[in-house]
Write an enzyme that holds these catalytic residues in place. Structure first.
Site, mmCIF file in Angstrom:
data_model
loop_
_atom_site.group_PDB
_atom_site.id
_atom_site.type_symbol
_atom_site.label_atom_id
_atom_site.label_comp_id
_atom_site.label_asym_id
_atom_site.label_seq_id
_atom_site.Cartn_x
_atom_site.Cartn_y
_atom_site.Cartn_z
ATOM 1 N N ASP A 28 49.640 97.863 -8.997
ATOM 2 C CA ASP A 28 48.637 96.855 -9.356
ATOM 3 C C ASP A 28 49.020 96.078 -10.622
ATOM 4 O O ASP A 28 49.715 96.602 -11.492
ATOM 5 C CB ASP A 28 47.291 97.566 -9.577
ATOM 6 C CG ASP A 28 46.127 96.587 -9.611
ATOM 7 O OD1 ASP A 28 46.262 95.473 -9.072
ATOM 8 O OD2 ASP A 28 45.087 96.949 -10.178
ATOM 9 N N ARG A 41 50.179 83.409 -8.775
ATOM 10 C CA ARG A 41 50.064 84.850 -8.488
ATOM 11 C C ARG A 41 51.209 85.349 -7.606
ATOM 12 O O ARG A 41 51.658 86.484 -7.734
ATOM 13 C CB ARG A 41 48.721 85.138 -7.808
ATOM 14 C CG ARG A 41 47.507 84.975 -8.713
ATOM 15 C CD ARG A 41 46.226 85.237 -7.932
ATOM 16 N NE ARG A 41 46.196 86.580 -7.367
ATOM 17 C CZ ARG A 41 45.810 87.661 -8.046
ATOM 18 N NH1 ARG A 41 45.397 87.558 -9.278
ATOM 19 N NH2 ARG A 41 45.817 88.846 -7.464
ATOM 20 N N ASN A 76 42.334 93.869 0.836
ATOM 21 C CA ASN A 76 43.102 92.740 0.303
ATOM 22 C C ASN A 76 43.077 91.502 1.207
ATOM 23 O O ASN A 76 43.468 90.411 0.786
ATOM 24 C CB ASN A 76 44.550 93.153 -0.024
ATOM 25 C CG ASN A 76 44.663 94.036 -1.253
ATOM 26 O OD1 ASN A 76 45.548 94.892 -1.343
ATOM 27 N ND2 ASN A 76 43.794 93.840 -2.235
HETATM 28 C C1 IPE Z 1 44.664 98.078 -5.064
HETATM 29 O O1 IPE Z 1 44.660 97.036 -5.973
HETATM 30 C C2 IPE Z 1 45.491 97.728 -3.864
HETATM 31 C C3 IPE Z 1 46.918 97.579 -4.097
HETATM 32 C C4 IPE Z 1 47.543 97.715 -5.228
HETATM 33 C C5 IPE Z 1 47.690 97.272 -2.929
HETATM 34 P P1 IPE Z 1 43.502 95.934 -5.989
HETATM 35 O O2 IPE Z 1 43.889 94.955 -7.020
HETATM 36 O O3 IPE Z 1 43.272 95.424 -4.623
HETATM 37 O O4 IPE Z 1 42.243 96.804 -6.412
HETATM 38 P P2 IPE Z 1 40.896 96.363 -7.152
HETATM 39 O O5 IPE Z 1 40.360 95.171 -6.427
HETATM 40 O O6 IPE Z 1 41.264 96.056 -8.556
HETATM 41 O O7 IPE Z 1 40.026 97.565 -7.062
HETATM 42 C C1 IPE Z 2 48.614 94.264 -6.718
HETATM 43 O O1 IPE Z 2 48.496 93.298 -7.706
HETATM 44 C C2 IPE Z 2 49.162 93.717 -5.435
HETATM 45 C C3 IPE Z 2 48.194 93.717 -4.325
HETATM 46 C C4 IPE Z 2 46.966 94.153 -4.394
HETATM 47 C C5 IPE Z 2 48.662 93.183 -3.058
HETATM 48 P P1 IPE Z 2 47.231 92.348 -7.790
HETATM 49 O O2 IPE Z 2 47.485 91.139 -6.976
HETATM 50 O O3 IPE Z 2 45.986 93.080 -7.463
HETATM 51 O O4 IPE Z 2 47.261 91.961 -9.327
HETATM 52 P P2 IPE Z 2 46.009 91.793 -10.277
HETATM 53 O O5 IPE Z 2 45.227 93.076 -10.200
HETATM 54 O O6 IPE Z 2 45.229 90.633 -9.755
HETATM 55 O O7 IPE Z 2 46.595 91.560 -11.611
HETATM 56 MG MG MG Z 3 44.706 94.167 -8.588
#
Ligand code: IPE
Ligand code: IPE
Ligand code: MG
Length: 248
Positions: A28, A41, A76
């Protein structure tokens, strides 16, 4: 002793003879990493994919048996279309490269999650990756794709109920081990260490059943910045814990 000769030249308190057997990582922080740099992003996801490559290779090198990574959750899909398709595009790129280097890397790859909503091209790439690497020994990498802990449990309950209805098994004899056999993770021991970078202190639907007795390591480091040194810190923290499993 072979393990020691492979020990990297970075400062560490890790005892390489007592490594966790199974490490799980919630990858994450990609989006915030990109935002901090004024990038889209998707650039964060590309950087995160590189980090995954580095960490997976390193886990194999030091002798971790299982590495499970959360790449895309059942939740997601809520993200903007353009981000979801960029992630899927990166996945395709990663799998094509992984297939190209398979004989060199020899990492066994598995996928946890319902792959059916993916494009047929992606599903075939996952299948090929799994098939080619099936006989490799050493580290097994499980990529959680369209994975959710609750979804996994509901699927398991459904499959078990069907086995009961069709007379293949008896509900009165269901054990935890048998139930585990209905999960995506069947055959894989539970994670010893669950790592979540990016400063969030939650599981976000990751390995709900399997992490019952996992040790947790949280860090503010964003996934694209996660390094071997940070992995060492996580392992060292794990090694300092007293795992009692409910005993004394
Ligand atoms: C968890 O991260 C899922 C992955 C890293 C694939 P998210 O970014 O989706 O989780 P939340 O929304 O912060 O809980
Ligand atoms: C994790 O990084 C990747 C996925 C959930 C696919 P994020 O995209 O959730 O990154 P943040 O949490 O927005 O920084
Ligand atoms: Mg995230």
């Amino acid at each position: 002793m072979a393990l020691f000769s492979k020990k990297p030249a970075v400062q560490t308190e890790v005892d390489f003879t007592r490594l966790p057997k199974h490490i799980a990582i919630i990858m994450d922080g990609n989006g915030r990493w990109a935002k901090k740099r004024g990038l889209p992003r998707t650039a964060g996801h590309a950087a995160g994919a590189e980090t995954f490559r580095t960490i997976a290779t390193y886990c194999k090198e030091i002798g971790i048996d299982y590495l499970t990574v959360y790449a895309f959750s059942t939740e997601n899909w809520k993200r903007p279309e353009v981000e979801v398709s960029a992630i899927m595009g990166l996945l395709k790129k990663y799998l094509l490269e992984a297939i190209g280097q398979m004989e060199r890397d020899r990492v066994k790859m598995e996928f946890f999650g319902d792959l059916s909503p993916l494009t047929s091209e992606l599903r075939e790439l996952c299948e090929r990756t799994r098939e080619i690497s099936r006989h490799y020994e050493g580290c097994q990498v499980n990529i959680c794709l369209n994975y959710g802990g609750r979804d996994e449990l509901v699927r398991a309950a459904r499959a078990f109920a069907l086995d009961c209805v069709e007379g293949r098994t008896d509900p009165n004899h269901l054990s935890q081990e048998q139930f585990g056999g209905y999960l995506f993770s069947r055959g894989v021991p539970d994670p010893d260490l669950v790592i979540r970078p990016s400063g969030e202190l939650r599981l976000s639907n990751f390995l709900l059943w399997q992490s019952a007795y996992a040790e947790f390591y949280f860090t503010d480091v964003l996934w694209p910045d996660f390094s071997k040194e940070e992995l060492h810190r996580a392992i060292a923290a794990y090694q300092s814990r007293n795992r009692r499993f409910g005993g004394v």
